[in-house]
Design an enzyme around this catalytic site. Structure first.
Site, PDB file in Angstrom:
ATOM      1  N   GLU A 155       4.591   3.729   6.599  1.00 32.97           N
ATOM      2  CA  GLU A 155       3.370   2.918   6.436  1.00 32.97           C
ATOM      3  C   GLU A 155       2.352   3.682   5.616  1.00 32.97           C
ATOM      4  O   GLU A 155       2.348   4.912   5.612  1.00 32.97           O
ATOM      5  CB  GLU A 155       2.742   2.666   7.822  1.00 32.97           C
ATOM      6  CG  GLU A 155       3.105   1.341   8.458  1.00 32.97           C
ATOM      7  CD  GLU A 155       2.215   0.201   7.958  1.00 32.97           C
ATOM      8  OE1 GLU A 155       1.617   0.340   6.868  1.00 32.97           O
ATOM      9  OE2 GLU A 155       2.127  -0.812   8.650  1.00 32.97           O
ATOM     10  N   ASP A 156       1.448   2.952   5.004  1.00 39.09           N
ATOM     11  CA  ASP A 156       0.323   3.609   4.342  1.00 39.09           C
ATOM     12  C   ASP A 156      -0.723   4.010   5.380  1.00 39.09           C
ATOM     13  O   ASP A 156      -1.222   5.116   5.396  1.00 39.09           O
ATOM     14  CB  ASP A 156      -0.292   2.710   3.255  1.00 39.09           C
ATOM     15  CG  ASP A 156      -0.553   1.280   3.730  1.00 39.09           C
ATOM     16  OD1 ASP A 156      -0.214   0.949   4.886  1.00 39.09           O
ATOM     17  OD2 ASP A 156      -1.101   0.488   2.944  1.00 39.09           O
ATOM     18  N   ASP A 164      -3.930   1.138  11.727  1.00 40.54           N
ATOM     19  CA  ASP A 164      -5.316   0.936  12.173  1.00 40.54           C
ATOM     20  C   ASP A 164      -5.268   0.431  13.620  1.00 40.54           C
ATOM     21  O   ASP A 164      -5.198   1.226  14.559  1.00 40.54           O
ATOM     22  CB  ASP A 164      -5.973  -0.059  11.210  1.00 40.54           C
ATOM     23  CG  ASP A 164      -7.448  -0.270  11.474  1.00 40.54           C
ATOM     24  OD1 ASP A 164      -8.047   0.538  12.183  1.00 40.54           O
ATOM     25  OD2 ASP A 164      -8.015  -1.254  10.962  1.00 40.54           O
ATOM     26  N   LYS A 190      -5.465   5.962  11.507  1.00 39.73           N
ATOM     27  CA  LYS A 190      -6.878   5.640  11.722  1.00 39.73           C
ATOM     28  C   LYS A 190      -7.060   5.346  13.203  1.00 39.73           C
ATOM     29  O   LYS A 190      -6.491   4.396  13.716  1.00 39.73           O
ATOM     30  CB  LYS A 190      -7.199   4.388  10.905  1.00 39.73           C
ATOM     31  CG  LYS A 190      -8.505   4.412  10.193  1.00 39.73           C
ATOM     32  CD  LYS A 190      -8.573   3.281   9.193  1.00 39.73           C
ATOM     33  CE  LYS A 190      -9.816   2.482   9.314  1.00 39.73           C
ATOM     34  NZ  LYS A 190      -9.802   1.345   8.371  1.00 39.73           N
ATOM     35  N   PHE A 206     -13.440   2.588   5.452  1.00 43.25           N
ATOM     36  CA  PHE A 206     -12.315   1.825   4.933  1.00 43.25           C
ATOM     37  C   PHE A 206     -11.653   2.678   3.861  1.00 43.25           C
ATOM     38  O   PHE A 206     -12.303   3.142   2.923  1.00 43.25           O
ATOM     39  CB  PHE A 206     -12.801   0.491   4.344  1.00 43.25           C
ATOM     40  CG  PHE A 206     -11.672  -0.456   4.084  1.00 43.25           C
ATOM     41  CD1 PHE A 206     -11.084  -1.171   5.122  1.00 43.25           C
ATOM     42  CD2 PHE A 206     -11.172  -0.619   2.800  1.00 43.25           C
ATOM     43  CE1 PHE A 206     -10.022  -2.030   4.893  1.00 43.25           C
ATOM     44  CE2 PHE A 206     -10.109  -1.479   2.559  1.00 43.25           C
ATOM     45  CZ  PHE A 206      -9.542  -2.184   3.606  1.00 43.25           C
ATOM     46  N   VAL A 207     -10.357   2.901   4.018  1.00 39.88           N
ATOM     47  CA  VAL A 207      -9.667   3.886   3.203  1.00 39.88           C
ATOM     48  C   VAL A 207      -9.041   3.232   1.972  1.00 39.88           C
ATOM     49  O   VAL A 207      -8.386   2.195   2.093  1.00 39.88           O
ATOM     50  CB  VAL A 207      -8.575   4.591   4.042  1.00 39.88           C
ATOM     51  CG1 VAL A 207      -7.911   5.701   3.233  1.00 39.88           C
ATOM     52  CG2 VAL A 207      -9.164   5.151   5.335  1.00 39.88           C
ATOM     53  N   ARG A 256      -6.433   0.962  -5.961  1.00 41.45           N
ATOM     54  CA  ARG A 256      -5.056   1.379  -5.661  1.00 41.45           C
ATOM     55  C   ARG A 256      -4.579   2.524  -6.537  1.00 41.45           C
ATOM     56  O   ARG A 256      -3.779   3.344  -6.134  1.00 41.45           O
ATOM     57  CB  ARG A 256      -4.093   0.209  -5.931  1.00 41.45           C
ATOM     58  CG  ARG A 256      -3.792  -0.635  -4.751  1.00 41.45           C
ATOM     59  CD  ARG A 256      -2.554  -1.479  -5.031  1.00 41.45           C
ATOM     60  NE  ARG A 256      -2.642  -2.786  -4.434  1.00 41.45           N
ATOM     61  CZ  ARG A 256      -2.474  -3.044  -3.132  1.00 41.45           C
ATOM     62  NH1 ARG A 256      -2.201  -2.072  -2.306  1.00 41.45           N
ATOM     63  NH2 ARG A 256      -2.586  -4.258  -2.676  1.00 41.45           N
ATOM     64  N   ASP A 307      -5.755  -0.376  -1.271  1.00 42.83           N
ATOM     65  CA  ASP A 307      -6.740  -1.145  -2.032  1.00 42.83           C
ATOM     66  C   ASP A 307      -7.861  -1.684  -1.159  1.00 42.83           C
ATOM     67  O   ASP A 307      -7.754  -1.726   0.077  1.00 42.83           O
ATOM     68  CB  ASP A 307      -6.057  -2.347  -2.699  1.00 42.83           C
ATOM     69  CG  ASP A 307      -5.750  -3.457  -1.696  1.00 42.83           C
ATOM     70  OD1 ASP A 307      -5.159  -3.145  -0.639  1.00 42.83           O
ATOM     71  OD2 ASP A 307      -6.118  -4.611  -1.941  1.00 42.83           O
ATOM     72  N   GLY A 344       0.780  -1.238   0.000  1.00 40.24           N
ATOM     73  CA  GLY A 344       0.000   0.000   0.000  1.00 40.24           C
ATOM     74  C   GLY A 344       0.808   1.282   0.000  1.00 40.24           C
ATOM     75  O   GLY A 344       0.328   2.332  -0.409  1.00 40.24           O
TER      76      GLY A 344
HETATM   77  P1  5GP Z   1      -3.203  -2.725  11.650  1.00 40.00           P
HETATM   78  O1  5GP Z   1      -2.288  -3.871  11.983  1.00 40.00           O
HETATM   79  O2  5GP Z   1      -2.693  -1.388  12.108  1.00 40.00           O
HETATM   80  O3  5GP Z   1      -4.609  -2.975  12.108  1.00 40.00           O
HETATM   81  O4  5GP Z   1      -3.394  -2.703  10.092  1.00 40.00           O
HETATM   82  C1  5GP Z   1      -2.407  -2.371   9.259  1.00 40.00           C
HETATM   83  C2  5GP Z   1      -2.683  -2.842   7.851  1.00 40.00           C
HETATM   84  O5  5GP Z   1      -4.058  -3.211   7.614  1.00 40.00           O
HETATM   85  C3  5GP Z   1      -2.390  -1.712   6.914  1.00 40.00           C
HETATM   86  O6  5GP Z   1      -1.028  -1.655   6.572  1.00 40.00           O
HETATM   87  C4  5GP Z   1      -3.304  -2.039   5.756  1.00 40.00           C
HETATM   88  O7  5GP Z   1      -2.672  -2.968   4.910  1.00 40.00           O
HETATM   89  C5  5GP Z   1      -4.518  -2.694   6.388  1.00 40.00           C
HETATM   90  N1  5GP Z   1      -5.586  -1.716   6.645  1.00 40.00           N
HETATM   91  C6  5GP Z   1      -6.078  -1.322   7.835  1.00 40.00           C
HETATM   92  N2  5GP Z   1      -7.062  -0.409   7.692  1.00 40.00           N
HETATM   93  C7  5GP Z   1      -7.180  -0.208   6.352  1.00 40.00           C
HETATM   94  C8  5GP Z   1      -8.021   0.648   5.540  1.00 40.00           C
HETATM   95  O8  5GP Z   1      -8.857   1.429   6.004  1.00 40.00           O
HETATM   96  N3  5GP Z   1      -7.824   0.572   4.202  1.00 40.00           N
HETATM   97  C9  5GP Z   1      -6.923  -0.260   3.622  1.00 40.00           C
HETATM   98  N4  5GP Z   1      -6.831  -0.247   2.285  1.00 40.00           N
HETATM   99  N5  5GP Z   1      -6.118  -1.073   4.341  1.00 40.00           N
HETATM  100  C10 5GP Z   1      -6.246  -1.043   5.697  1.00 40.00           C
END
Ligand code: 5GP
Length: 177
Positions: free
Chosen positions: A99-100, A103, A131, A152-153, A165, A159, A44
């Protein structure tokens, strides 16, 4: 399966460019004469990282990692494995993880532990999107572009099932399966 989406928020290209520039200037100011290693988290981050590094006016190095997290489709489970590791030597070097989106924070806290195991001089965190809604692990984020509360972004590298994407802007979607 057919999904229906509702757009909750759009972040246009101009706003993204401004935030990317701001982050780049902060990094350049804080890492003068240090040649930081930026570690991008695939997939991402590919658009954000390529725009970011072209705005940073100091020498730096770039590497990538890729992680897989097993869980339900939109939420990370915390069971994380590394599918592509860092290839540069980061021992004694200043590292910035890019990071993109952060969450729950589970992926990043795993990655920070992994990176610290390589004994870098320092580790800072940069994310395009912070987020806040579902954060489980407290993580100090040093640089971020946007805080998003709901949805959801997608777009600008991010993506949903490999869709969206390519969009040059960011959308926050309510997804109705
Ligand atoms: P975390 O471990 O912080 O919950 O999630 C990290 C990963 O989950 C991100 O790097 C991404 O790949 C995916 N992710 C979490 N929230 C989103 C969202 O709103 N949109 C997208 N496209 N990916 C997300």
């Amino acid at each position: 399966m057919i999904n229906r989406y509702r757009i909750l928020k759009k972040i246009p290209e101009k706003e993204i460019r401004q935030q990317v520039k701001k982050i780049a200037q902060n990094i350049a100011n804080e890492y003068q004469n240090q040649e930081p290693v930026l570690i991008g988290v695939l997939n991402g981050v590919f658009i954000f990282l390529s725009d970011l590094v072209r705005e940073i006016s100091i020498p730096l190095k770039i590497d990538f990692v890729r992680l897989a997290s097993y869980g339900s489709k939109n939420v990370s489970s915390g069971k994380i494995t590394l599918t592509k590791d860092i290839e540069l030597s980061i021992k004694g070097k200043p590292v910035i993880i890019v990071e993109d989106i952060i969450d729950t924070g589970l992926t990043l806290s795993y990655l920070v532990r992994h990176v610290k195991g390589r004994e870098p001089e320092s580790v800072k965190i940069c994310t395009l999107i912070n987020k806040l809604e579902r954060r489980e692990k407290e993580i100090g984020i040093d640089y971020w572009g946007f805080e998003i509360k709901e949805g959801f972004v997608v777009g600008y590298g991010l993506d949903y099932n490999e869709k969206f994407r390519y969009l040059p802007y960011i959308l926050s979607l309510e997804i109705k399966d």
